[in-house]
Structures are given as structure tokens and as C-alpha cells.
Write an enzyme that holds these catalytic residues in place. Structure first.
Site, PDB file in Angstrom:
ATOM      1  CB  SER A 119      -0.931  -0.002   1.212  1.00  0.00           C
ATOM      2  OG  SER A 119      -0.182  -0.087   2.392  1.00  0.00           O
ATOM      3  CG  HIS A 140      -3.455  -1.358  -2.406  1.00  0.00           C
ATOM      4  ND1 HIS A 140      -3.887  -0.094  -2.087  1.00  0.00           N
ATOM      5  CD2 HIS A 140      -3.190  -1.965  -1.216  1.00  0.00           C
ATOM      6  CE1 HIS A 140      -3.867   0.056  -0.775  1.00  0.00           C
ATOM      7  NE2 HIS A 140      -3.450  -1.065  -0.235  1.00  0.00           N
ATOM      8  CD  GLU A 152      -5.659   2.285  -4.736  1.00  0.00           C
ATOM      9  OE1 GLU A 152      -5.963   3.496  -4.793  1.00  0.00           O
ATOM     10  OE2 GLU A 152      -4.809   1.836  -3.938  1.00  0.00           O
ATOM     11  CG  ASN A 190      -3.530   4.104   1.742  1.00  0.00           C
ATOM     12  OD1 ASN A 190      -4.616   4.099   2.319  1.00  0.00           O
ATOM     13  ND2 ASN A 190      -2.718   3.072   1.752  1.00  0.00           N
TER      14      ASN A 190
HETATM   15  N1  CAA Z   1     -10.701  -3.814   8.937  1.00  0.00           N
HETATM   16  C1  CAA Z   1     -10.967  -5.031   9.463  1.00  0.00           C
HETATM   17  N2  CAA Z   1     -12.211  -5.460   9.736  1.00  0.00           N
HETATM   18  C2  CAA Z   1     -13.233  -4.627   9.480  1.00  0.00           C
HETATM   19  C3  CAA Z   1     -13.029  -3.334   8.924  1.00  0.00           C
HETATM   20  C4  CAA Z   1     -11.690  -2.934   8.653  1.00  0.00           C
HETATM   21  N3  CAA Z   1     -11.380  -1.770   8.137  1.00  0.00           N
HETATM   22  N4  CAA Z   1     -14.244  -2.746   8.783  1.00  0.00           N
HETATM   23  C5  CAA Z   1     -15.151  -3.629   9.224  1.00  0.00           C
HETATM   24  N5  CAA Z   1     -14.558  -4.758   9.647  1.00  0.00           N
HETATM   25  C6  CAA Z   1     -15.187  -5.973  10.189  1.00  0.00           C
HETATM   26  C7  CAA Z   1     -16.140  -5.704  11.351  1.00  0.00           C
HETATM   27  O1  CAA Z   1     -15.466  -5.706  12.601  1.00  0.00           O
HETATM   28  C8  CAA Z   1     -17.095  -6.880  11.242  1.00  0.00           C
HETATM   29  O2  CAA Z   1     -16.486  -8.012  11.833  1.00  0.00           O
HETATM   30  P1  CAA Z   1     -17.400  -9.121  12.609  1.00  0.00           P
HETATM   31  O3  CAA Z   1     -18.339  -9.668  11.584  1.00  0.00           O
HETATM   32  O4  CAA Z   1     -16.352 -10.094  13.097  1.00  0.00           O
HETATM   33  O5  CAA Z   1     -18.077  -8.365  13.706  1.00  0.00           O
HETATM   34  C9  CAA Z   1     -17.171  -7.148   9.739  1.00  0.00           C
HETATM   35  O6  CAA Z   1     -16.009  -6.520   9.162  1.00  0.00           O
HETATM   36  C10 CAA Z   1     -18.408  -6.595   9.115  1.00  0.00           C
HETATM   37  O7  CAA Z   1     -18.454  -5.182   9.396  1.00  0.00           O
HETATM   38  P2  CAA Z   1     -19.810  -4.340   9.490  1.00  0.00           P
HETATM   39  O8  CAA Z   1     -20.617  -4.810  10.669  1.00  0.00           O
HETATM   40  O9  CAA Z   1     -19.484  -2.882   9.402  1.00  0.00           O
HETATM   41  O10 CAA Z   1     -20.607  -4.908   8.203  1.00  0.00           O
HETATM   42  P3  CAA Z   1     -21.083  -4.256   6.863  1.00  0.00           P
HETATM   43  O11 CAA Z   1     -21.321  -5.411   5.982  1.00  0.00           O
HETATM   44  O12 CAA Z   1     -22.202  -3.294   7.148  1.00  0.00           O
HETATM   45  O13 CAA Z   1     -19.875  -3.392   6.297  1.00  0.00           O
HETATM   46  C11 CAA Z   1     -17.683  -2.891   5.519  1.00  0.00           C
HETATM   47  C12 CAA Z   1     -18.626  -3.953   6.058  1.00  0.00           C
HETATM   48  C13 CAA Z   1     -18.057  -2.578   4.062  1.00  0.00           C
HETATM   49  C14 CAA Z   1     -16.282  -3.519   5.573  1.00  0.00           C
HETATM   50  C15 CAA Z   1     -17.769  -1.577   6.349  1.00  0.00           C
HETATM   51  O14 CAA Z   1     -17.615  -1.868   7.720  1.00  0.00           O
HETATM   52  C16 CAA Z   1     -16.681  -0.595   5.944  1.00  0.00           C
HETATM   53  O15 CAA Z   1     -16.801   0.074   4.929  1.00  0.00           O
HETATM   54  N6  CAA Z   1     -15.604  -0.507   6.747  1.00  0.00           N
HETATM   55  C17 CAA Z   1     -14.477   0.397   6.477  1.00  0.00           C
HETATM   56  C18 CAA Z   1     -13.508  -0.316   5.598  1.00  0.00           C
HETATM   57  C19 CAA Z   1     -12.318   0.527   5.307  1.00  0.00           C
HETATM   58  O16 CAA Z   1     -12.396   1.726   5.187  1.00  0.00           O
HETATM   59  N7  CAA Z   1     -11.182  -0.181   5.212  1.00  0.00           N
HETATM   60  C20 CAA Z   1      -9.904   0.435   5.148  1.00  0.00           C
HETATM   61  C21 CAA Z   1      -9.525   0.831   3.784  1.00  0.00           C
HETATM   62  S1  CAA Z   1      -7.897   1.430   3.727  1.00  0.00           S
HETATM   63  C22 CAA Z   1      -6.956   0.073   3.524  1.00  0.00           C
HETATM   64  O17 CAA Z   1      -7.286  -1.076   3.721  1.00  0.00           O
HETATM   65  C23 CAA Z   1      -5.695   0.349   2.850  1.00  0.00           C
HETATM   66  C24 CAA Z   1      -4.504   0.582   3.550  1.00  0.00           C
HETATM   67  O18 CAA Z   1      -3.542   0.433   2.867  1.00  0.00           O
HETATM   68  C25 CAA Z   1      -4.358   1.050   4.940  1.00  0.00           C
END
Ligand code: CAA
Length: 294
Positions: A119, A140, A152, A190
Site C-alpha cells: 500500500s 492493492h 487498485e 491512501n
Molecule cells: N478492517 C478489518 N475489519 C473490518 C473493517 C476494517 N477496516 N471494517 C469492518 N470490519 C469488520 C467488522 O469488525 C465486522 O467483523 P465481525 O463480523 O467479526 O463483527 C465485519 O467486518 C463486518 O463489518 P460491518 O458490521 O461494518 O458490516 P457491513 O457489511 O455493514 O460493512 C464494511 C462492512 C463494508 C467492511 C464496512 O464496515 C466498511 O466500509 N468498513 C471500512 C472499511 C475501510 O475503510 N477499510 C480500510 C480501507 S484502507 C486500507 O485497507 C488500505 C490501507 O492500505 C491502509
């Protein structure tokens, strides 16, 4: 070239997620970890994720065994030799990635497509260190991999159009939506997300709002699925500082500078969910904002 067999190096959070979605899409997957323990934990994570889908009625019970049957775990990189695509998802350290890629480069046929899930590191630098710079791309994925729709597809100045097309088709075949990005640190997501997260910490530092207020504001005011501090705790504060430092190094712009509060929290071991405490304390349900931060 059609991609049938996929090799994944690294069975941590990202590697196991990538192995899962590739196997769910029908690919044969070989996933390699140096540590047997991490390998077993990663495969158990995949199985438990699939079981959760069964419980929610989103997956037929027999599909768990079928999907797991398509994933072979190994601790020997040599077992990836027959893969059409190899994706590295090892720790974000250039020297570690380069060492893994050099070993694979020496044994995999010239047509094997290489991809990195980095990333924050340079796709170009990794590609140039191999004998197949034209067949090296960034793929990514986002966390949690099985749930996040985006991939990506990152091009270096050396990437061949055919290699990029294969990567795009592969991502589509996983049910993901690929977007194309050029190799600039942070790519698209990012580059925009990290300054936003750092600004949220500055907003807290400056006393404009409390942790829960800022999270609630961005959730309800912008329709984001979670606020910046909840997301920071998911990503890991150490990981965020690490990425921010690499981005600051590349662009020398203050918006990528990690604020002191974030660094102090990392020094204090408040890393987010993985350490049990970050901007929130996860020892209680629901998690409460950690006191005394600003
Ligand atoms: N990382 C790890 N786990 C995550 C997470 C994340 N960012 N976001 C949500 N989860 C987990 C929750 O804890 C939940 O786990 P359990 O089932 O064990 O309780 C599960 O995913 C489902 O989450 P939700 O209850 O929110 O369910 P949903 O279906 O309504 O939505 C989702 C799921 C689409 C992932 C939503 O939670 C979301 O959009 N989360 C933010 C995700 C995000 O922004 N990720 C980071 C992107 S940046 C990245 O990854 C790049 C990098 O290089 C740093």
C-alpha cells in the site's frame, strides 16, 4: 494469458483474505508463509470467515469445504513455481519483499505475472529489481479483503499493457472493481485517506471535538460507514504512522506528517484493535473512547 492458479506469499490479514477471495472465485491457490503458526492461523481465519457467511445464509455449507479444498498452504516458496500469478502480501518492508521476489523470480517461468499488494512502497522499484519488470504490477486490496470491493491496479513505467489487462481481468473475476492508478506512493485511496485520518487526529489534538463526536460527525455528516478514529483503530496506529512517514518522505508535504499525538500513542503501545486499545478501549462493550489523549 488466463490466470488459473494463484500463488499468495504471506498469510496474514491481507494474504489470507486474498487467498480466500481467489479460492472463492474458483482459482487453485497456493499460499506460502514462513511461519507454520501464522499459516495455520491465516487458514483458520479463512474458514471462520466462510462459516460466518454460512450462518448468515450467504453461502451453502458445502461451499466451505470446496473453497478450503482449493487452498494449499505451504512454507516453501518453491511450491509456487507452477502459478500463473503470484501476489506478494508479506510485511511492508522493501528488503523483505525484494528478497521474496528475487527467490520467486529465479524459479518462476518468464510468463508468470508478479504482483505486489503493497500500500505504500514503490511498485517500480520492486519491478526493476526482477528480470520481468514488464510483467510486474501492483494489486492493492483493501481490508477486510472479502468485503471491500475495490482493487487498485497499479502500473509502473515498465508495466506492459497486456500484464495490466490480465491483472484487471483477474480482479474482475474475483467480483472486485478494479481502478487503475499510477505508481505514486499511496496510489489513489491512501493519498486521499491518509491526510484525512491525520487531520482527524489534529482536530482532536486541537480540541475542536472529542473522539466520539468527530467519529459521529463524519459518519452522519458524510455518510461514511465509520468515523476516522474507528477506522484508525482498525488499520492500526503503527501502520498508519508507517505509511504516513513513507508518504511524507516522497512528497515532503505537511499534510502527510503524522501528528505528535499519533506518534505518542504508538510509543505508548496504543495501537488500536490489535493491542486492545487505541482511540477506543476494546476491553469494554461497547468500546469507550480512551481518556486523556488530547
Ligand atoms: N478492517 C478489518 N475489519 C473490518 C473493517 C476494517 N477496516 N471494517 C469492518 N470490519 C469488520 C467488522 O469488525 C465486522 O467483523 P465481525 O463480523 O467479526 O463483527 C465485519 O467486518 C463486518 O463489518 P460491518 O458490521 O461494518 O458490516 P457491513 O457489511 O455493514 O460493512 C464494511 C462492512 C463494508 C467492511 C464496512 O464496515 C466498511 O466500509 N468498513 C471500512 C472499511 C475501510 O475503510 N477499510 C480500510 C480501507 S484502507 C486500507 O485497507 C488500505 C490501507 O492500505 C491502509
Amino acid at each position: 494469458m488466463a490466470i488459473r492458479t494463484v500463488g499468495v506469499v504471506g498469510c496474514g490479514l491481507m494474504g489470507s483474505g486474498i487467498a480466500q477471495v481467489a479460492a472463492e472465485a474458483g482459482h487453485d491457490v497456493v499460499v506460502c508463509e514462513v511461519s507454520k503458526d501464522v499459516l495455520e492461523k491465516g487458514l483458520a481465519r479463512v474458514e471462520s470467515f466462510l462459516q460466518k457467511k454460512v450462518k448468515k445464509g450467504k453461502l451453502a455449507p458445502e461451499a466451505v469445504g470446496e473453497t478450503m479444498g482449493r487452498i494449499r498452504g505451504t512454507t516453501r516458496l518453491g511450491d509456487l513455481v507452477g502459478c500463473d500469478l503470484v501476489i506478494e502480501a508479506v510485511v511492508e518492508r522493501l528488503e523483505v519483499k525484494k528478497a521474496v521476489l528475487a527467490e520467486l523470480d529465479a524459479i518462476c517461468p518468464a510468463q508468470t505475472l508478479f504482483a505486489s499488494n503493497t500500500s505504500s512502497l514503490s511498485i517500480t522499484e520492486m519491478a526493476a529489481a526482477t528480470k520481468r519488470p514488464g510483467r510486474f504490477v501492483g494489486l492493492h486490496f483493501f481490508n477486510p479483503v472479502p468485503l471491500m470491493k475495490l482493487v487498485e491496479v497499479v502500473r509502473s513505467p515498465l508495466s506492459e499493457p497486456a500484464a495490466l489487462e490480465e491483472a484487471v481481468e483477474f480482479a474482475r473475476g474475483l467480483g472486485k472493481t478494479p481502478v487503475s492508478a499510477s505508481d505514486r506512493t499511496g496510489f489513489i485511496v491512501n493519498r486521499l485517506l491518509v491526510p484525512y485520518l491525520l487531520d482527524a487526529v489534529r482536530t482532536l489534538e486541537q480540541g475542536v471535538g472529542g473522539t466520539a463526536d468527530i467519529d459521529e460527525a463524519m459518519k452522519l455528516g458524510c455518510g461514511y460507514p465509520m468515523g476516522p478514529f474507528t477506522l484508525l483503530d482498525f488499520i492500526g496506529l503503527d501502520t498508519t504512522v508507517y505509511i504516513a512517514d513513507i508518504m511524507f518522505d516522497e512528497f515532503r508535504e505537511s499534510r502527510y506528517a503524522a501528528p505528535p499525538l499519533l506518534r505518542r500513542m504508538v510509543q505508548a503501545g496504543l495501537l488500536g484493535r490489535k493491542s486492545g486499545r487505541g482511540f477506543y478501549d476494546y476491553s469494554q462493550e461497547p468500546p469507550a473512547p480512551t481518556a486523556g489523549l488530547a
